[in-house]
Motif scaffolding. Structure first.
Motif, PDB file in Angstrom:
ATOM      1  N   LEU A 153       9.732 -39.076   8.044  1.00  0.00           N
ATOM      2  CA  LEU A 153      10.879 -39.314   7.106  1.00  0.00           C
ATOM      3  C   LEU A 153      12.226 -39.179   7.881  1.00  0.00           C
ATOM      4  CD1 LEU A 153       9.733 -37.823   3.668  1.00  0.00           C
ATOM      5  CD2 LEU A 153       9.412 -40.255   4.441  1.00  0.00           C
ATOM      6  N   THR A 154      13.308 -40.068   7.578  1.00  0.00           N
ATOM      7  CA  THR A 154      14.564 -40.026   8.151  1.00  0.00           C
ATOM      8  C   THR A 154      15.483 -39.249   7.339  1.00  0.00           C
ATOM      9  OG1 THR A 154      15.049 -42.013   7.823  1.00  0.00           O
ATOM     10  CG2 THR A 154      14.340 -41.730   9.810  1.00  0.00           C
ATOM     11  N   PHE A 155      15.046 -38.983   6.113  1.00  0.00           N
ATOM     12  CA  PHE A 155      16.179 -38.411   5.228  1.00  0.00           C
ATOM     13  C   PHE A 155      16.201 -36.957   5.701  1.00  0.00           C
ATOM     14  CE2 PHE A 155      13.294 -41.175   2.490  1.00  0.00           C
ATOM     15  CZ  PHE A 155      14.506 -41.864   2.033  1.00  0.00           C
ATOM     16  N   PRO A 156      17.554 -36.403   5.411  1.00  0.00           N
ATOM     17  CA  PRO A 156      18.018 -34.973   5.676  1.00  0.00           C
ATOM     18  C   PRO A 156      17.201 -33.950   4.994  1.00  0.00           C
ATOM     19  CG  PRO A 156      19.933 -36.201   4.989  1.00  0.00           C
ATOM     20  CD  PRO A 156      18.678 -37.089   4.721  1.00  0.00           C
ATOM     21  N   ASP A 157      16.990 -32.788   5.693  1.00  0.00           N
ATOM     22  CA  ASP A 157      16.146 -31.662   4.792  1.00  0.00           C
ATOM     23  C   ASP A 157      16.932 -31.531   3.139  1.00  0.00           C
ATOM     24  OD1 ASP A 157      15.288 -31.272   7.137  1.00  0.00           O
ATOM     25  OD2 ASP A 157      16.190 -29.150   7.330  1.00  0.00           O
ATOM     26  N   GLU A 158      15.959 -31.175   2.359  1.00  0.00           N
ATOM     27  CA  GLU A 158      16.495 -31.029   0.828  1.00  0.00           C
ATOM     28  C   GLU A 158      17.563 -32.262   0.339  1.00  0.00           C
ATOM     29  OE1 GLU A 158      18.116 -26.958   0.257  1.00  0.00           O
ATOM     30  OE2 GLU A 158      16.365 -26.102   1.546  1.00  0.00           O
ATOM     31  N   THR A 159      16.659 -33.220   0.315  1.00  0.00           N
ATOM     32  CA  THR A 159      17.360 -34.541  -0.209  1.00  0.00           C
ATOM     33  C   THR A 159      17.017 -34.579  -1.406  1.00  0.00           C
ATOM     34  OG1 THR A 159      17.488 -35.670   1.936  1.00  0.00           O
ATOM     35  CG2 THR A 159      17.557 -36.991   0.023  1.00  0.00           C
ATOM     36  N   PHE A 160      15.738 -34.214  -2.117  1.00  0.00           N
ATOM     37  CA  PHE A 160      15.333 -34.744  -3.225  1.00  0.00           C
ATOM     38  C   PHE A 160      14.916 -33.603  -4.346  1.00  0.00           C
ATOM     39  CE2 PHE A 160      13.727 -37.793   0.092  1.00  0.00           C
ATOM     40  CZ  PHE A 160      14.120 -39.053  -0.429  1.00  0.00           C
ATOM     41  N   THR A 161      15.009 -34.041  -5.522  1.00  0.00           N
ATOM     42  CA  THR A 161      14.742 -33.161  -6.379  1.00  0.00           C
ATOM     43  C   THR A 161      13.375 -33.344  -7.088  1.00  0.00           C
ATOM     44  OG1 THR A 161      15.337 -34.765  -8.019  1.00  0.00           O
ATOM     45  CG2 THR A 161      16.931 -32.995  -7.457  1.00  0.00           C
ATOM     46  N   HIS A 162      12.762 -34.553  -6.774  1.00  0.00           N
ATOM     47  CA  HIS A 162      11.481 -34.936  -6.971  1.00  0.00           C
ATOM     48  C   HIS A 162      10.984 -35.797  -6.089  1.00  0.00           C
ATOM     49  CE1 HIS A 162      13.347 -33.884 -10.862  1.00  0.00           C
ATOM     50  NE2 HIS A 162      12.087 -33.935 -11.532  1.00  0.00           N
ATOM     51  N   SER A 163       9.558 -35.858  -5.858  1.00  0.00           N
ATOM     52  CA  SER A 163       8.892 -36.635  -5.055  1.00  0.00           C
ATOM     53  C   SER A 163       7.659 -37.063  -5.630  1.00  0.00           C
ATOM     54  CB  SER A 163       8.662 -36.192  -3.481  1.00  0.00           C
ATOM     55  OG  SER A 163       8.018 -36.980  -2.713  1.00  0.00           O
ATOM     56  N   LEU A 164       7.277 -38.464  -5.396  1.00  0.00           N
ATOM     57  CA  LEU A 164       6.175 -39.048  -6.029  1.00  0.00           C
ATOM     58  C   LEU A 164       5.597 -39.843  -4.927  1.00  0.00           C
ATOM     59  CD1 LEU A 164       4.223 -40.124  -8.488  1.00  0.00           C
ATOM     60  CD2 LEU A 164       5.671 -42.095  -8.693  1.00  0.00           C
ATOM     61  N   ALA A 165       4.098 -39.660  -4.664  1.00  0.00           N
ATOM     62  CA  ALA A 165       3.164 -40.461  -3.919  1.00  0.00           C
ATOM     63  C   ALA A 165       2.193 -40.896  -4.584  1.00  0.00           C
ATOM     64  CB  ALA A 165       2.747 -39.685  -2.797  1.00  0.00           C
ATOM     65  N   ASN A 166       2.377 -42.013  -5.013  1.00  0.00           N
ATOM     66  CA  ASN A 166       1.364 -42.506  -6.167  1.00  0.00           C
ATOM     67  C   ASN A 166       0.242 -43.528  -5.542  1.00  0.00           C
ATOM     68  OD1 ASN A 166       0.643 -42.876  -9.175  1.00  0.00           O
ATOM     69  ND2 ASN A 166       1.076 -45.150  -8.665  1.00  0.00           N
ATOM     70  N   ALA A 167      -1.086 -42.990  -5.396  1.00  0.00           N
ATOM     71  CA  ALA A 167      -2.209 -43.811  -4.769  1.00  0.00           C
ATOM     72  C   ALA A 167      -1.743 -43.816  -3.213  1.00  0.00           C
ATOM     73  CB  ALA A 167      -2.229 -44.801  -5.561  1.00  0.00           C
ATOM     74  N   VAL A 168      -1.309 -42.719  -2.709  1.00  0.00           N
ATOM     75  CA  VAL A 168      -0.892 -42.816  -1.077  1.00  0.00           C
ATOM     76  C   VAL A 168      -1.618 -42.097  -0.342  1.00  0.00           C
ATOM     77  CG1 VAL A 168       1.084 -42.662   0.411  1.00  0.00           C
ATOM     78  CG2 VAL A 168       1.686 -43.638  -2.008  1.00  0.00           C
ATOM     79  N   ILE A 169      -1.772 -40.947  -0.894  1.00  0.00           N
ATOM     80  CA  ILE A 169      -1.960 -39.944   0.281  1.00  0.00           C
ATOM     81  C   ILE A 169      -3.553 -39.998   0.897  1.00  0.00           C
ATOM     82  CG2 ILE A 169      -3.087 -38.071  -1.412  1.00  0.00           C
ATOM     83  CD1 ILE A 169      -1.656 -36.032   0.516  1.00  0.00           C
ATOM     84  N   PHE A 170      -4.448 -40.766   0.090  1.00  0.00           N
ATOM     85  CA  PHE A 170      -5.657 -41.065   0.649  1.00  0.00           C
ATOM     86  C   PHE A 170      -5.852 -42.423   1.205  1.00  0.00           C
ATOM     87  CE2 PHE A 170      -5.267 -41.971  -4.003  1.00  0.00           C
ATOM     88  CZ  PHE A 170      -5.859 -43.313  -3.790  1.00  0.00           C
ATOM     89  N   THR A 171      -4.798 -43.071   1.381  1.00  0.00           N
ATOM     90  CA  THR A 171      -5.305 -44.297   1.886  1.00  0.00           C
ATOM     91  C   THR A 171      -5.104 -44.578   3.295  1.00  0.00           C
ATOM     92  OG1 THR A 171      -2.705 -44.690   1.801  1.00  0.00           O
ATOM     93  CG2 THR A 171      -4.152 -45.624  -0.281  1.00  0.00           C
ATOM     94  N   GLY A 172      -5.383 -43.438   4.210  1.00  0.00           N
ATOM     95  CA  GLY A 172      -5.468 -43.573   5.662  1.00  0.00           C
ATOM     96  C   GLY A 172      -4.229 -43.037   6.533  1.00  0.00           C
ATOM     97  N   LEU A 173      -3.221 -42.209   5.659  1.00  0.00           N
ATOM     98  CA  LEU A 173      -2.302 -41.500   6.374  1.00  0.00           C
ATOM     99  C   LEU A 173      -2.942 -40.639   7.598  1.00  0.00           C
ATOM    100  CD1 LEU A 173      -0.798 -42.419   4.042  1.00  0.00           C
ATOM    101  CD2 LEU A 173       0.400 -40.334   4.050  1.00  0.00           C
ATOM    102  N   LYS A 174      -2.209 -40.401   8.755  1.00  0.00           N
ATOM    103  CA  LYS A 174      -2.758 -39.638   9.549  1.00  0.00           C
ATOM    104  C   LYS A 174      -2.757 -38.035   9.195  1.00  0.00           C
ATOM    105  CE  LYS A 174       1.593 -38.512  12.147  1.00  0.00           C
ATOM    106  NZ  LYS A 174       2.261 -38.702  13.400  1.00  0.00           N
TER     107      LYS A 174
END
Ligand code: SAM
Length: 288
Positions: free
Chosen positions: A112-133
């Motif tokens: 990710l190219t976002f700076p540290d501590e950018t988000f209050t919430h993060s959602l990964a909906n149906a993503v983590i199991f789709t072949g990420l390294k």
């Protein structure tokens, strides 16, 4: 979008192209329903929250976020990222149509190219199991880095996926013995301990991770068409891709998919040839 392990040079003539449009038709409102039950486990969206829709696809996660604050005057900012330009193009069209307060960019969840501590919430909906390294550990490290202190991430996996078993049975029934199965190895993601471990490896503290299981009932398209869509979408994604023989065995594979869907736990025929199938999601929320 269908996460193939191997890019086939051959595709059966009956196969529908795995476009974002086919994906949206295939999942129906299933992804938005999944996102809704997932978001419900996150701390509420207060005024001024900054939310990452990580692996946003065509936008079901954002649609669910916006539905959760509908009717309130809360201001919210969403950063939506994905690596699939076709999906991002459809996301942008949806964002314009629904006036979502989102910025969209092509970005790998593992870098990710976002700076540290950018988000209050993060959602990964149906993503983590789709072949990420590395099973998504680098991606969750990036999520940890970009969350504010006390910020929270929600990720989900399937504990029960009634659409994958039928595709694997169709592959077994129509391909030579020993042919690698589509989505082989996905079973590990149904294990809550495995999901927890990914988050712990990424830096989240053990006692700040909560995992719950929720049912997601999905209405399918007309069963024959639904079976054709899932065989088209997933059937050619194994390490060997499509086989030449898949073309002549196409109808037989579709019949096996339909039979297995009908035999699945929670399957219900609806009027007009449509059906209802029951998925069960693992929903993990980790707080920084
Ligand atoms: C099953 S789709 C889910 C999409 C969307 N979140 C939804 O609710 O429909 C998985 C998404 O993850 C995206 N994806 C896969 N690997 C990724 C990566 N390394 N970085 C960012 N997105 C990724 C895919 O392009 C795809 O859009």
């Amino acid at each position: 979008m269908n996460a193939p392990e191997f890019k086939s040079s051959f595709t059966p003539k009956q196969a529908l192209a795995p476009t974002p449009q086919l994906y949206d038709e295939l999942v129906g409102d299933g992804m938005e329903k999944l996102a809704k039950v997932t978001i419900a486990e996150l701390p509420p969206f207060q005024d001024g929250v900054v939310v990452h829709d990580n692996g946003c696809g065509t936008g079901p996660g954002t649609a669910a976020i916006m539905a959760s604050i509908a009717g309130s005057s809360k201001s919210i900012s969403i950063k939506a990222t994905d690596i699939n330009d076709d999906a991002l193009y459809t996301y942008l069209k949806n964002a314009t149509l629904h006036k979502w307060p989102s910025d969209v960019s092509n970005m790998d969840a593992s870098a990710l190219t976002f700076p540290d501590e950018t988000f209050t919430h993060s959602l990964a909906n149906a993503v983590i199991f789709t072949g990420l390294k590395e099973d998504g550990i680098p991606a969750m490290k990036e999520t940890y880095r970009t969350l504010k202190s006390s910020g929270a991430v929600a990720v989900n996996t399937w504990a029960l996926t009634p659409s994958v078993g039928p595709v694997q049975e169709a592959a077994k029934a129509t391909r030579p013995e020993g042919t690698p199965l589509p989505r082989q190895g996905l079973e590990k993601w149904s294990d809550v301990a495995f999901v927890r471990n990914v988050l712990e490896q990424a830096g989240f503290e053990k006692d700040k991770i909560i995992v719950v299981q929720k049912e997601v009932l999905v209405a399918t398209a007309e069963l024959n068409h639904f079976a054709s869509m899932i065989w088209s979408f997933i059937g050619g994604t194994s390490a060997v891709g499509w086989l030449k023989s898949d073309e002549e065995n196409w109808d037989r594979a579709i019949e096996v998919v339909k039979t297995e869907l009908r035999n699945g736990e929670g399957f219900e025929e609806l009027k007009g040839g449509r059906s209802k199938i029951k998925f069960v999601a693992n929903i993990a929320v980790a707080t920084k």
